[in-house]
Write an enzyme that holds these catalytic residues in place. Structure first.
Site, mmCIF file in Angstrom:
data_model
loop_
_atom_site.group_PDB
_atom_site.id
_atom_site.type_symbol
_atom_site.label_atom_id
_atom_site.label_comp_id
_atom_site.label_asym_id
_atom_site.label_seq_id
_atom_site.Cartn_x
_atom_site.Cartn_y
_atom_site.Cartn_z
ATOM 1 N N GLU A 66 0.843 -1.202 0.000
ATOM 2 C CA GLU A 66 0.000 0.000 0.000
ATOM 3 C C GLU A 66 0.876 1.249 0.000
ATOM 4 O OE1 GLU A 66 -2.679 1.466 -0.303
ATOM 5 O OE2 GLU A 66 -4.403 0.506 0.625
ATOM 6 N N ASP A 116 -4.385 4.678 6.329
ATOM 7 C CA ASP A 116 -5.014 5.810 7.027
ATOM 8 C C ASP A 116 -5.930 5.221 8.106
ATOM 9 O OD1 ASP A 116 -6.296 8.186 7.668
ATOM 10 O OD2 ASP A 116 -7.153 8.536 5.701
ATOM 11 N N LYS A 129 -0.580 6.519 8.927
ATOM 12 C CA LYS A 129 -1.140 7.558 9.805
ATOM 13 C C LYS A 129 -1.678 6.837 11.036
ATOM 14 C CE LYS A 129 -2.810 10.699 6.198
ATOM 15 N NZ LYS A 129 -4.037 11.186 5.539
ATOM 16 N N VAL A 187 -1.310 14.103 2.575
ATOM 17 C CA VAL A 187 -0.028 14.161 1.863
ATOM 18 C C VAL A 187 -0.215 13.808 0.388
ATOM 19 C CG1 VAL A 187 1.472 13.684 3.838
ATOM 20 C CG2 VAL A 187 0.484 11.772 2.581
ATOM 21 N N ASP A 238 -1.995 10.913 -4.906
ATOM 22 C CA ASP A 238 -2.543 12.022 -5.693
ATOM 23 C C ASP A 238 -3.425 12.950 -4.882
ATOM 24 O OD1 ASP A 238 -4.748 10.163 -5.364
ATOM 25 O OD2 ASP A 238 -5.785 11.368 -6.867
ATOM 26 N N ARG A 290 1.018 12.512 -8.575
ATOM 27 C CA ARG A 290 1.586 11.157 -8.414
ATOM 28 C C ARG A 290 3.033 11.091 -8.890
ATOM 29 N NH1 ARG A 290 -2.775 7.755 -7.151
ATOM 30 N NH2 ARG A 290 -4.705 8.153 -8.283
HETATM 31 P P1 5GP Z 1 -7.698 3.752 4.497
HETATM 32 O O1 5GP Z 1 -8.567 2.693 3.886
HETATM 33 O O2 5GP Z 1 -6.545 3.182 5.299
HETATM 34 O O3 5GP Z 1 -8.484 4.754 5.308
HETATM 35 O O4 5GP Z 1 -7.104 4.618 3.338
HETATM 36 C C1 5GP Z 1 -6.205 4.107 2.425
HETATM 37 C C2 5GP Z 1 -6.248 4.860 1.103
HETATM 38 O O5 5GP Z 1 -6.696 6.213 1.255
HETATM 39 C C3 5GP Z 1 -4.858 4.973 0.524
HETATM 40 O O6 5GP Z 1 -4.524 3.871 -0.290
HETATM 41 C C4 5GP Z 1 -4.926 6.277 -0.265
HETATM 42 O O7 5GP Z 1 -5.429 6.022 -1.559
HETATM 43 C C5 5GP Z 1 -5.928 7.114 0.483
HETATM 44 N N1 5GP Z 1 -5.288 8.083 1.394
HETATM 45 C C6 5GP Z 1 -5.264 8.064 2.742
HETATM 46 N N2 5GP Z 1 -4.616 9.126 3.251
HETATM 47 C C7 5GP Z 1 -4.197 9.843 2.175
HETATM 48 C C8 5GP Z 1 -3.431 11.061 2.040
HETATM 49 O O8 5GP Z 1 -2.992 11.706 2.998
HETATM 50 N N3 5GP Z 1 -3.190 11.478 0.772
HETATM 51 C C9 5GP Z 1 -3.626 10.815 -0.332
HETATM 52 N N4 5GP Z 1 -3.312 11.310 -1.517
HETATM 53 N N5 5GP Z 1 -4.352 9.661 -0.248
HETATM 54 C C10 5GP Z 1 -4.617 9.183 0.990
#
Ligand code: 5GP
Length: 185
Positions: free
Chosen positions: A108, A112, A140, A162, A168, A174
């Protein structure tokens, strides 16, 4: 040609500044690649990258791996043009390889809330692989709500948006070779 390494960038009318430099990122990935090579000696792992964001990290990570290995991809729905997660995951592309009995390293760009990785882990488990481990460039930690085990993490970062290095903002950014963070945050 030199890599494009600006100190700050403007995307979607918002300004971002460098948070992790090209050298810091490469050095950390080199260490992860060495550790994976050691841990998977004799096992021929298959890296499964989560599109779109993980493609740059995955490409660099694999080139620091010194043992035989394979690659495949899957794709989940993304943030769209927003800076916060919709809280829902949707499959957009499945893995093509037969992963039964294989050692999987799920790759990954960023974890987040942990929803995507949690979802993917459960999904891939059903194919009866020999093992599943997760590598993420960024984590995070404060934002992670789901129960996920991360084995090869690049950097723990604060709960801020970020971009760059595969990540992106509304599909832009990207191509940046460094990680950028929203200015003023
Ligand atoms: P999660 O499912 O863990 O909440 O989020 C994962 C996905 O959210 C990542 O693969 C990414 O695509 C997107 N994402 C999470 N935080 C960020 C961030 O700070 N910046 C960007 N560009 N994408 C994020």
């Amino acid at each position: 040609m030199e890599r494009y390494l600006p100190e700050s960038v403007t995307v979607n009318q918002e300004t971002f500044r460098v948070y992790l430099t090209h050298d810091e990122i490469q050095e950390r990935i080199r260490m992860l690649g060495a550790k994976i090579s050691e841990d998977y000696e004799g096992k021929r792992p298959i890296f499964i990258g989560v599109l779109n964001g993980a493609y740059i990290f995955l490409a660099d990570l694999m080139r620091y791996v010194s043992i035989p290995c394979e690659v495949d991809f899957l794709k989940l729905s993304s943030y769209g043009a927003e800076k916060v997660s919709s809280g829902k995951v949707r499959d957009l592309k499945e893995v093509d390889a037969n992963i039964k009995g294989r050692h999987i390293i799920l790759v990954e760009d960023i974890v987040d809330t942990g929803l995507s990785i949690h979802y993917l882990y459960k999904k891939l488990e059903k194919f009866e692989p020999a093992s599943i481990r997760v590598s993420t460039l960024l984590h995070k930690k404060e934002a992670t709500r789901h129960d996920v085990q991360l084995h090869y993490t690049g950097f723990e970062i604060p709960n801020l948006f970020v971009l760059g290095y595969g990540l992106d903002y509304a599909q832009e950014g990207r191509n940046l070779a460094q990680i950028y963070i929203l200015e003023g945050s």
